[in-house]
Design an enzyme around this catalytic site. Structure first.
Site, mmCIF file in Angstrom:
data_model
loop_
_atom_site.group_PDB
_atom_site.id
_atom_site.type_symbol
_atom_site.label_atom_id
_atom_site.label_comp_id
_atom_site.label_asym_id
_atom_site.label_seq_id
_atom_site.Cartn_x
_atom_site.Cartn_y
_atom_site.Cartn_z
ATOM 1 N N LYS A 226 -21.352 -102.142 -10.218
ATOM 2 C CA LYS A 226 -21.611 -103.243 -10.996
ATOM 3 C C LYS A 226 -21.001 -103.274 -12.474
ATOM 4 O O LYS A 226 -20.521 -104.298 -12.839
ATOM 5 C CB LYS A 226 -23.213 -103.203 -11.211
ATOM 6 C CG LYS A 226 -23.714 -104.305 -11.772
ATOM 7 C CD LYS A 226 -25.301 -104.181 -12.034
ATOM 8 C CE LYS A 226 -25.839 -105.636 -12.634
ATOM 9 N NZ LYS A 226 -27.464 -105.545 -12.953
ATOM 10 N N PHE B 132 -31.572 -96.082 -7.330
ATOM 11 C CA PHE B 132 -32.205 -97.356 -6.587
ATOM 12 C C PHE B 132 -30.978 -98.045 -5.854
ATOM 13 O O PHE B 132 -30.096 -98.540 -6.312
ATOM 14 C CB PHE B 132 -33.005 -98.219 -7.745
ATOM 15 C CG PHE B 132 -33.707 -99.464 -6.703
ATOM 16 C CD1 PHE B 132 -34.547 -99.108 -5.834
ATOM 17 C CD2 PHE B 132 -32.979 -100.814 -6.943
ATOM 18 C CE1 PHE B 132 -35.241 -100.154 -5.212
ATOM 19 C CE2 PHE B 132 -33.475 -101.694 -6.297
ATOM 20 C CZ PHE B 132 -34.826 -101.522 -5.329
ATOM 21 N N GLN B 133 -31.208 -97.823 -4.574
ATOM 22 C CA GLN B 133 -30.215 -98.578 -3.733
ATOM 23 C C GLN B 133 -28.945 -98.115 -3.902
ATOM 24 O O GLN B 133 -27.976 -98.786 -3.654
ATOM 25 C CB GLN B 133 -30.336 -100.080 -3.952
ATOM 26 C CG GLN B 133 -31.533 -100.878 -3.552
ATOM 27 C CD GLN B 133 -31.537 -102.436 -3.502
ATOM 28 O OE1 GLN B 133 -30.776 -102.915 -4.025
ATOM 29 N NE2 GLN B 133 -32.534 -102.923 -2.421
ATOM 30 N N GLU C 291 -27.343 -109.087 6.595
ATOM 31 C CA GLU C 291 -25.881 -108.712 6.321
ATOM 32 C C GLU C 291 -25.191 -108.429 7.664
ATOM 33 O O GLU C 291 -23.970 -108.368 7.617
ATOM 34 C CB GLU C 291 -26.034 -107.534 5.361
ATOM 35 C CG GLU C 291 -26.387 -107.683 4.227
ATOM 36 C CD GLU C 291 -27.991 -107.585 3.742
ATOM 37 O OE1 GLU C 291 -28.252 -107.807 2.758
ATOM 38 O OE2 GLU C 291 -28.422 -107.219 5.049
ATOM 39 N N MET D 124 -28.916 -106.321 31.974
ATOM 40 C CA MET D 124 -28.143 -105.264 32.153
ATOM 41 C C MET D 124 -28.700 -103.852 32.329
ATOM 42 O O MET D 124 -28.354 -103.129 33.516
ATOM 43 C CB MET D 124 -26.745 -105.100 31.368
ATOM 44 C CG MET D 124 -25.609 -104.387 31.992
ATOM 45 S SD MET D 124 -24.897 -104.995 33.598
ATOM 46 C CE MET D 124 -23.677 -106.084 33.142
#
Length: 561
Positions: free
Chosen positions: A162, A112-113, A50, A470
């Site tokens: 959802k 969940f999630q 993602e 760097m």
């Protein structure tokens, strides 16, 4: 007509002119993914992570000027977008991030999630929404795109449960947006513009500092008119590179920590700073209390919060850069600053940006220089952060806007590959080079899978020095060469590319550099080159952290420079 929330979202995106969505599916998004085939105008691109979706949307937005769109599921999918959203926020990139959420009855129950992504992203978005009513979805999308693309652009997040996707509602897309608390100022105060014109007319050592706001506003022609009319030297920020042609005699490169010595000296010695679409970031100013102590400051920016935030301003002008400069240019009489320009030209001769062309090994500066030569300066160069970024800024000549895409404010390693892919999707006719360090490349190299799946002809140059370059440079200069956690044991990058089906070369000799770049350019698809560059080559000039910008560390004299 009644539609499901998923179909309302898709149709709303089409109404906003969206053509590409960078996303990754998950459970709460299944109702949306189920109907996506019904909307062939929406091209969904499956990324491998993602974070890659957010960076690809960012690169797409910077390359095209359109709003980039990314999509992720709830929980870890949403949190994986956070770095990319923050990157877009700090660099003023128009983006709409869409996340799925658990069903409404489970919100706040640690389902969940489930994660409070609107709470997490509140400080790094222009606005965000948790949509709790399917009937309000179209209006929310309209507002989100308006906010993302107007005023100072930035990211907006829409979190959709959802069951909002599955519920039905009447669809009617709004024709206008009514946000009483959001009214960006475009015109600029006429009195302040007149005051700025008088100050410019009286200055003897003026400089223009041009930032990304010039590019966002499309004000490059107005900037050129201002510079040429007043014969005023132009210096850019990192993200302002390309706002003024670097092959123009009044162009003096970038200021700041790794800016040109002559740009930094000009700023330190000037009597007037005309700051346009830039925010006086600490990497540009160095020690703020010692910044341009002899100069008065005119600051033009569309975001009033940036004016006076870091540097004291004598003439603040809030407004759109194009609109303000058009008005300002009308009030200026032609003027020359011959002695001032000659003085800066003298510094440029004394402290040039160059490298040791007789060096036996492969210097990273040479790689960038040869890419510039072979592409005739016409490619889009995409970098992450670190040495690869600075060498790309210093040794490629950008003569028009939008050719350098880089992570500025957040300084994100791993930005380069997905952002380059997003830029190529947005501008398929353009040559796009991803210039990566070996450390940053490994943060998002899984997006090679996305590149080959979408047949995107991104050319990739890895400056492989076996270090987190760097950080190692700082350890060398300021920490007695204690190289803790910076040496890298790297894989064979060309073999990894080959495993994805991407042709690649490993380059270890100086004489192989040009043929490799030419081969990459000749290939119709993606191509990767692993350049084994000098391990301990440093970026110069350099201003140490906390020092004034004219307190410059110059490169040690080695051979012919």
């Amino acid at each position: 007509m009644k539609m499901s929330g998923a179909r309302i979202l898709c149709q709303s995106l089409i109404e906003e002119g969206v053509e590409v969505i960078f996303g990754f599916p998950g459970g709460v998004l299944l109702p949306l993914y189920d109907v996506l085939p019904e909307f062939p105008k929406l091209r969904h691109i499956l990324v491998r992570h993602e974070q890659g979706a957010a960076h690809a949307a960012d690169g797409y937005a910077r390359a095209t000027g359109k709003v980039g769109v990314c999509l992720a599921t709830s929980g870890p999918g949403a949190t994986n977008l956070v770095t990319g959203i923050a990157n877009a926020c700090l660099d003023s990139v128009p983006m709409v991030a869409i996340t799925g959420q658990v069903i409404r009855p489970l919100i706040g129950k640690d389902a969940f999630q489930e994660i409070d992504i609107t709470g997490i992203t509140l400080p790094i978005t222009k606005n965000n929404y948790l949509v709790t009513d399917t009937a309000s979805l179209a209006k929310t999308v309209k507002e989100a795109f308006y906010l993302a693309s107007t005023g100072r652009p930035g990211p907006v997040l829409i979190d959709i449960p959802k069951d909002v996707f599955t519920d039905q509602a009447e669809f009617s897309y709004p024709t206008r947006v009514d946000l009483p608390g959001y009214k960006p100022t475009f015109r600029g105060n006429p009195f302040q513009i007149k005051k700025a014109a008088k100050m410019i007319a009286e200055a003897t050592k003026p400089v223009i500092l041009a930032g990304r706001g010039v590019i966002i506003s499309g004000a490059c022609d107005e900037l050129k008119t201002l510079a040429e009319k007043g014969q005023i030297p132009v210096i850019t920020t990192l993200l302002g590179i390309g706002s003024f042609p670097e092959n123009h005699p009044l162009s003096y490169g970038m200021l700041g920590m790794h800016g040109t010595a002559y740009a930094n000296k000009a700023v330190a010695d000037s009597d007037l700073i005309i700051a346009i679409g830039m925010r006086f970031d600490d990497r540009a100013t160095g020690k703020v209390s010692a910044f341009a102590e002899k100069a008065k400051v005119v600051h033009i920016d569309i975001d009033p919060a940036e004016i006076g935030k870091n540097v004291k301003v004598d003439v603040p002008i809030v407004g759109d850069v194009t609109t303000v400069l058009k008005s300002l240019n009308k009030q200026l009489e032609p003027k020359k600053h011959t002695d001032w320009v000659k003085r800066i030209d003298g510094w440029r001769e004394e402290y040039p940006i160059c490298f040791d062309q007789e060096h036996e090994g492969i210097l990273p500066q040479m790689v960038i220089s040869k890419i510039c030569q072979i592409t005739k300066g016409k490619a889009i160069i995409v970098t992450g952060v670190g040495q690869n970024q600075m060498w790309s800024a210093q040794h490629y000549c950008y003569d028009c806007p939008g050719k350098l895409i880089s992570s500025g404010g957040l300084g994100t390693m791993g930005f380069e590959l997905p952002a380059a892919f997003g830029a190529k999707i947005g501008k398929p006719e353009e040559v796009v080079w991803c210039v990566a360090g070996d450390g940053g490349f490994q943060m998002t190299m899984q997006e090679l899978g996305t590149i080959i799946q979408e047949k995107a002809a991104v050319k990739i140059a890895i400056l492989n020095n076996g270090f987190l370059g760097m950080v190692r440079q700082w350890q060398e200069l300021f920490y007695n060469k204690r190289y803790v956690a910076t040496p890298l044991l790297n894989p064979n990058f060309s073999q990894i590319a080959a495993a994805y089906g991407i042709p690649a070369l490993e380059v270890k000799k100086k004489e192989e550099v040009v043929p490799a770049i030419e081969k990459a350019m000749a290939e119709p698809g993606p191509f990767l080159i692993d350049f084994h560059v000098e391990p301990e080559e440093n970026v110069y000039p350099m201003v140490p952290s906390g020092a004034a910008i004219d307190e410059i560390i110059h490169p040690p004299k080695k051979g012919v420079r």
